[in-house]
Design a protein around this motif. Structure first.
Motif, mmCIF file in Angstrom:
data_model
loop_
_atom_site.group_PDB
_atom_site.id
_atom_site.type_symbol
_atom_site.label_atom_id
_atom_site.label_comp_id
_atom_site.label_asym_id
_atom_site.label_seq_id
_atom_site.Cartn_x
_atom_site.Cartn_y
_atom_site.Cartn_z
ATOM 1 N N ASP A 1 -31.941 9.538 -43.547
ATOM 2 C CA ASP A 1 -32.940 10.585 -43.681
ATOM 3 C C ASP A 1 -33.271 11.083 -42.287
ATOM 4 O O ASP A 1 -33.670 10.305 -41.426
ATOM 5 N N GLU A 2 -33.038 12.339 -42.065
ATOM 6 C CA GLU A 2 -33.379 12.944 -40.786
ATOM 7 C C GLU A 2 -33.863 14.366 -41.045
ATOM 8 O O GLU A 2 -33.482 14.970 -42.042
ATOM 9 N N PRO A 3 -34.707 14.882 -40.171
ATOM 10 C CA PRO A 3 -35.226 16.231 -40.402
ATOM 11 C C PRO A 3 -34.130 17.290 -40.312
ATOM 12 O O PRO A 3 -33.173 17.134 -39.549
ATOM 13 N N LEU A 4 -34.289 18.320 -41.107
ATOM 14 C CA LEU A 4 -33.393 19.464 -41.026
ATOM 15 C C LEU A 4 -33.856 20.311 -39.849
ATOM 16 O O LEU A 4 -35.025 20.660 -39.763
ATOM 17 N N LYS A 5 -32.946 20.635 -38.969
ATOM 18 C CA LYS A 5 -33.310 21.318 -37.730
ATOM 19 C C LYS A 5 -32.961 22.807 -37.785
ATOM 20 O O LYS A 5 -31.886 23.167 -38.218
ATOM 21 N N GLY A 6 -33.881 23.650 -37.326
ATOM 22 C CA GLY A 6 -33.668 25.079 -37.117
ATOM 23 C C GLY A 6 -32.811 25.790 -38.134
ATOM 24 O O GLY A 6 -33.185 25.965 -39.285
ATOM 25 N N GLU A 7 -31.629 26.195 -37.685
ATOM 26 C CA GLU A 7 -30.699 26.963 -38.513
ATOM 27 C C GLU A 7 -30.297 26.184 -39.768
ATOM 28 O O GLU A 7 -30.136 26.758 -40.842
ATOM 29 N N VAL A 8 -30.151 24.893 -39.638
ATOM 30 C CA VAL A 8 -29.751 24.059 -40.773
ATOM 31 C C VAL A 8 -30.834 24.099 -41.847
ATOM 32 O O VAL A 8 -30.536 24.202 -43.037
ATOM 33 N N ARG A 9 -32.085 24.040 -41.428
ATOM 34 C CA ARG A 9 -33.198 24.098 -42.382
ATOM 35 C C ARG A 9 -33.175 25.407 -43.169
ATOM 36 O O ARG A 9 -33.309 25.417 -44.389
ATOM 37 N N LEU B 1 -22.949 20.931 -39.563
ATOM 38 C CA LEU B 1 -23.911 20.894 -38.457
ATOM 39 C C LEU B 1 -24.677 19.570 -38.382
ATOM 40 O O LEU B 1 -25.072 19.140 -37.301
ATOM 41 N N GLN B 2 -24.917 18.965 -39.537
ATOM 42 C CA GLN B 2 -25.603 17.664 -39.599
ATOM 43 C C GLN B 2 -24.854 16.775 -40.595
ATOM 44 O O GLN B 2 -25.284 16.591 -41.726
ATOM 45 N N PRO B 3 -23.720 16.221 -40.183
ATOM 46 C CA PRO B 3 -22.839 15.500 -41.106
ATOM 47 C C PRO B 3 -23.401 14.214 -41.705
ATOM 48 O O PRO B 3 -22.900 13.751 -42.728
ATOM 49 N N TYR B 4 -24.436 13.649 -41.103
ATOM 50 C CA TYR B 4 -24.966 12.383 -41.605
ATOM 51 C C TYR B 4 -26.351 12.521 -42.240
ATOM 52 O O TYR B 4 -27.050 11.539 -42.429
ATOM 53 N N ASN B 5 -26.715 13.753 -42.595
ATOM 54 C CA ASN B 5 -28.024 13.989 -43.199
ATOM 55 C C ASN B 5 -27.966 13.665 -44.686
ATOM 56 O O ASN B 5 -27.245 14.306 -45.449
ATOM 57 N N LYS B 6 -28.720 12.661 -45.090
ATOM 58 C CA LYS B 6 -28.695 12.191 -46.481
ATOM 59 C C LYS B 6 -29.116 13.278 -47.472
ATOM 60 O O LYS B 6 -28.532 13.405 -48.539
ATOM 61 N N ARG B 7 -30.109 14.065 -47.129
ATOM 62 C CA ARG B 7 -30.575 15.119 -48.040
ATOM 63 C C ARG B 7 -29.454 16.130 -48.324
ATOM 64 O O ARG B 7 -29.254 16.538 -49.461
ATOM 65 N N ILE B 8 -28.737 16.514 -47.289
ATOM 66 C CA ILE B 8 -27.636 17.461 -47.457
ATOM 67 C C ILE B 8 -26.538 16.838 -48.309
ATOM 68 O O ILE B 8 -26.041 17.465 -49.256
ATOM 69 N N LEU B 9 -26.160 15.604 -48.001
ATOM 70 C CA LEU B 9 -25.102 14.932 -48.770
ATOM 71 C C LEU B 9 -25.492 14.766 -50.237
ATOM 72 O O LEU B 9 -24.662 14.979 -51.135
#
Length: 68
Positions: A10-18, A46-54
């Motif tokens: 779990d990590e915050p979504l940053k800028g453009e990714v959010r 852009l955020q390959p290890y972000n659990k929310r995205i996966l």
């Protein structure tokens, strides 16, 4: 892909990714699952290890699988 899932956190979504993630969420909510999946795949680059995205990618794939 297995490595990304093993290292996912779990990590915050940053800028453009959010912004992109929220766009994907809007597509998903409107039933545009393929568009949502496409946007979330871009986020994953852009955020390959972000659990929310996966998790969102998995959910979109599951819905599309059931529709076929």
């Amino acid at each position: 892909e297995a490595k990304a899932r093993a290292l996912a956190k779990d990590e915050p979504l940053k800028g453009e990714v959010r912004a992109k993630y929220l766009q994907g969420l809007e597509y998903f909510t409107n039933g545009e699952y393929e568009k949502a999946l496409q946007v979330w795949e871009e986020c994953r680059k852009l955020q390959p290890y972000n659990k929310r995205i996966l998790d969102s990618i998995d959910e979109a794939r599951e819905v599309l699988k059931k529709k076929r």
